[in-house]
Design a protein around this motif. Structure first.
Motif, PDB file in Angstrom:
ATOM      1  N   ILE A 226       0.824  -1.209   0.000  1.00 39.35           N
ATOM      2  CA  ILE A 226       0.000   0.000   0.000  1.00 39.35           C
ATOM      3  C   ILE A 226       0.865   1.269   0.000  1.00 39.35           C
ATOM      4  O   ILE A 226       0.591   2.216  -0.741  1.00 39.35           O
ATOM      5  N   GLU A 229       2.115   1.682  -3.440  1.00 37.38           N
ATOM      6  CA  GLU A 229       1.071   2.130  -4.365  1.00 37.38           C
ATOM      7  C   GLU A 229       0.743   3.606  -4.154  1.00 37.38           C
ATOM      8  O   GLU A 229       0.421   4.318  -5.098  1.00 37.38           O
ATOM      9  N   THR A 230       0.790   4.026  -2.880  1.00 40.55           N
ATOM     10  CA  THR A 230       0.401   5.403  -2.587  1.00 40.55           C
ATOM     11  C   THR A 230       1.470   6.385  -3.052  1.00 40.55           C
ATOM     12  O   THR A 230       1.156   7.454  -3.575  1.00 40.55           O
ATOM     13  N   ALA A 284      -4.877   3.412   5.483  1.00 39.73           N
ATOM     14  CA  ALA A 284      -4.716   3.396   4.027  1.00 39.73           C
ATOM     15  C   ALA A 284      -5.954   2.821   3.350  1.00 39.73           C
ATOM     16  O   ALA A 284      -6.366   3.284   2.290  1.00 39.73           O
ATOM     17  N   LEU A 285      -6.556   1.818   3.976  1.00 41.51           N
ATOM     18  CA  LEU A 285      -7.726   1.175   3.361  1.00 41.51           C
ATOM     19  C   LEU A 285      -8.960   2.057   3.451  1.00 41.51           C
ATOM     20  O   LEU A 285      -9.780   2.087   2.539  1.00 41.51           O
ATOM     21  N   SER A 287      -9.017   5.475   4.037  1.00 41.62           N
ATOM     22  CA  SER A 287      -8.931   6.884   3.654  1.00 41.62           C
ATOM     23  C   SER A 287      -9.603   7.193   2.315  1.00 41.62           C
ATOM     24  O   SER A 287     -10.224   8.245   2.201  1.00 41.62           O
ATOM     25  N   PRO A 288      -9.545   6.310   1.312  1.00 43.20           N
ATOM     26  CA  PRO A 288     -10.280   6.645   0.080  1.00 43.20           C
ATOM     27  C   PRO A 288     -11.782   6.791   0.341  1.00 43.20           C
ATOM     28  O   PRO A 288     -12.426   7.666  -0.213  1.00 43.20           O
ATOM     29  N   GLN A 289     -12.316   5.924   1.222  1.00 44.55           N
ATOM     30  CA  GLN A 289     -13.751   6.001   1.545  1.00 44.55           C
ATOM     31  C   GLN A 289     -14.062   7.309   2.251  1.00 44.55           C
ATOM     32  O   GLN A 289     -15.032   7.988   1.945  1.00 44.55           O
ATOM     33  N   LYS A 291     -12.367  10.031   2.176  1.00 45.28           N
ATOM     34  CA  LYS A 291     -12.236  11.107   1.209  1.00 45.28           C
ATOM     35  C   LYS A 291     -13.529  11.241   0.389  1.00 45.28           C
ATOM     36  O   LYS A 291     -14.057  12.329   0.219  1.00 45.28           O
ATOM     37  N   ALA A 292     -14.028  10.085  -0.086  1.00 44.35           N
ATOM     38  CA  ALA A 292     -15.237  10.097  -0.909  1.00 44.35           C
ATOM     39  C   ALA A 292     -16.418  10.634  -0.099  1.00 44.35           C
ATOM     40  O   ALA A 292     -17.197  11.450  -0.585  1.00 44.35           O
ATOM     41  N   ASN A 293     -16.515  10.177   1.168  1.00 41.75           N
ATOM     42  CA  ASN A 293     -17.621  10.630   2.005  1.00 41.75           C
ATOM     43  C   ASN A 293     -17.569  12.130   2.222  1.00 41.75           C
ATOM     44  O   ASN A 293     -18.571  12.823   2.105  1.00 41.75           O
TER      45      ASN A 293
END
Ligand SMILES: Nc1ncnc2c1ncn2[C@@H]1O[C@H](COP(=O)(O)OP(=O)(O)OP(=O)(O)O)[C@@H](O)[C@H]1O
Ligand SMILES: [Mg+2]
Lengths: 303, 264
Positions: A226, A229-230, A284-285, A287-289, A291-293
């Motif tokens: 991760i 990837e980041t 890491a898992l 944070s995208p959620q 961010k989207a929220n």
């Protein structure tokens, strides 16, 4: 901050575990097969190579034995999943638990020292004539880069493309005449072969094999993938694999930094690392959620 | 070419959820036949194609392709002689791989996949040539990831991939149903061209009666797991939608107007 010595140590570990991270990348990202076997196959590689070296085998032979043992362990997980229809996670946990007992059987005891044995590292130091703290990271970097190159090449072959496709679209690859089960068994085997080789390197590096050295392997592997990837590119499979190895190095440097950190009376101990790493992976898992929220919430409140 | 003998398939046998999806299907398909298959929802059309492809094993009966009894063969083994296009455009290609990688995988259908380079230079020429027949400009996008393509483009690519190695049998299950009418028609045109050019033995499921009548040389209608109509040759050429409806309802002994909706 962190001393040069600690930094070289982090590099050394980053590359030694880099093989493990590549293995985790192969199962998690390429095959879409969450595989916990690695917590058992890392000490398996360590145990097999330690026993072989102690019995007088050349370290290179000892390491090939570790690779073979790791492959078999992974293949067993693959078979449990594909042939016996056991859920992948559970199948890998079953193998991992079995390996705990098997590793103790292999060594005849829970841990085994390699002190005084002629390891790959000793041979390389002799060969280069450099100080151990410089030559060991170089040796591990070479091994990692060779393995990385081999894996990049493999995934560009006809067979490798079938492996990539199996993780992406199992229905499609089956309809094109590929036996998905066989690919899963082989792929998980290959992944654990790399993890076991990593274990063999780590054992030689720390001068011992220990049945508990595998705890948290999967989390460390995921964290490294991760981080890679980041921070680096994932534009192609090749780029993503290079990123994974770099992620492994960064992860070990970050840990060295954390261990050197002192806040008042508080300092991290090595036993805190699993918790810190797990929190890192969770962040890491999610944070995208998050961010989207947050974005969605902002859009709604602006509307 | 393709022989299906007394095929039955019962899902969840001996339970409350038991479904007899196929009840004694017999079909002899000649080489080069292009058969369209119609039938209402749940008639067993997909189950029929899946049973040929080997997605599951028949409850009873036999299937042979090219004289070989494949009844107990697993799906991947049968796939060496079968091309398939699914209804969902996402199912036929790999999102994360490039167009040329997808095509390279399809080119190896039925062959050994070894450690040679997956996408070879001379294959690229072939891929370009094949893609240019689509007229979608995909031939200039060989290294684009398939995830970047539209549903119609993906389905067109899947058509090429399914037919590139001239399979013994081509199975199409409502392969245009998920597309807008214009794109759907484009894919149908491609289908017609490729099937005729390569004289592929083809089974095509569709919900559109006009398509079923206008395409292919033979039409079968499934109803509750049985073939209730099998029309070919000149009889099929003169067929009209009204005739089909008429015969369907006569078979069911029902009033034509009552559930016309089934086929709309
Ligand atoms: N895997 C399965 N398990 C249980 N029942 C199934 C399964 N697949 C299909 N069926 C049942 O078998 C019957 C036939 O289904 P099938 O999908 O073949 O119909 P179809 O003719 O393709 O319909 P449609 O036009 O809606 O696609 C239906 O009653 C369906 O619910
Ligand atoms: Mg259907």
């Amino acid at each position: 901050m962190i001393s040069l010595y600690a930094f070289m140590g982090a590099l050394e570990q980053g590359f030694a575990f880099g093989l493990m991270v590549l293995g985790v990348y192969l199962t998690f990202r390429v095959l879409d097969f969450p595989d916990l076997t690695v917590d058992g196959s890392l000490p398996l590689g360590a145990a097999v190579s330690a026993v072989a070296i102690t019995n007088g085998y050349h370290p290179a032979i000892a390491m090939s034995m570790a690779v073979g043992a790791g492959f078999i362990a992974g293949a067993v997980t693959g078979i449990l999943n594909t042939k016996f229809k056991i859920l992948h996670l559970l199948a890998s946990i079953l193998t991992m638990i079995s390996l705990y007992s098997i590793n103790i059987r292999i060594m005849g005891r829970p841990n085994m020292t390699l002190l005084g044995q002629d390891t790959m590292i000793d041979q390389f130091i002799e060969f280069t004539g450099l100080a151990p703290y410089i030559s060991t990271p170089i040796l591990f970097a070479i091994v990692s880069i060779v393995a990385l190159g081999a894996l990049i090449w493999f995934l560009k072959t006809s067979f490798g493309l079938a492996v990539l496709a199996t993780g992406d679209n199992p229905k499609m690859i089956t309809s094109l005449g590929v036996n998905r089960d066989m690919i899963i068994i082989f792929g998980v085997g290959l992944s654990n072969a790399m993890v076991a080789l990593s274990g063999a390197l780590v054992a030689q590096n720390q001068g011992s094999a220990d049945v508990n050295m595998g705890i948290g392997t999967i989390i460390a592997g995921l964290a490294s993938v991760i981080i890679g990837e980041t921070i680096f590119s994932t534009r192609s499979v090749t780029a993503a694999m290079i990123s994974a190895v770099l992620g492994s190095v960064l992860y070990r440097v970050a840990i060295a930094l954390a261990l050197g950190m002192r806040i008042g009376d508080f300092a991290f101990t090595p036993s805190d690392l699993n918790l810190v790493t797990a929190v890192l992976v969770i962040v890491a898992l999610v944070s995208p959620q998050i961010k989207a929220n947050v974005l969605g919430w902002r859009l709604r409140s602006n509307a | 070419m393709l022989n299906i003998n007394n095929a039955t398939k019962t899902f969840n046998p001996n339970s409350v959820n038991e479904v007899q999806a196929l009840r004694g299907i017999n079909l002899e398909v000649d080489k080069g036949d292009f058969i369209t298959i119609i039938g209402s929802n749940g008639a067993g059309k997909s189950t029929f194609l899946n049973s040929i492809a080997g997605t599951f094993i028949l409850s009873s009966g036999t299937i042979s392709i090219n004289g070989k009894d494949v009844t107990t063969w697993p799906e991947h083994k049968r796939a060496r002689n079968l091309g398939r296009v699914f209804q969902d455009p996402l199912l036929g290609t790999c999102t994360s791989l490039t167009i040329e990688q997808n095509m390279a995988i399809a080119l190896k259908r039925g062959k050994k996949r070894g450690l040679g380079l997956g996408v070879r230079a001379k294959d690229k020429l072939l891929f370009k040539e094949q893609l240019s027949t689509l007229g979608l400009g995909l031939e200039n996008r060989l290294t684009d990831q398939v995830g970047l393509l539209s549903g119609g483009q993906r389905q067109a690519l899947t058509m090429i991939m399914a037919t590139m190695t001239s399979p013994d049998v081509l199975l199409l299950d409502e392969h245009t149903a998920a597309l807008d009418p214009k794109t759907g028609q484009k894919i149908l045109d491609i289908t017609d061209t490729v099937v005729h050019r390569d004289e592929l033995t083809t089974l095509m499921v569709t919900h559109n009666m006009n398509q079923a009548i206008n395409m292919g040389n033979r039409l079968i209608m499934l109803h509750q797991g049985q073939i209730i109509l099998d029309i070919s040759g000149n009889e099929k050429k003169g067929l009209k939608v009204e005739d089909l409806l008429e015969r369907f309802y006569t078979f069911r002994g029902e009033n034509v107007a009552s559930d016309r909706m089934l086929f709309s």
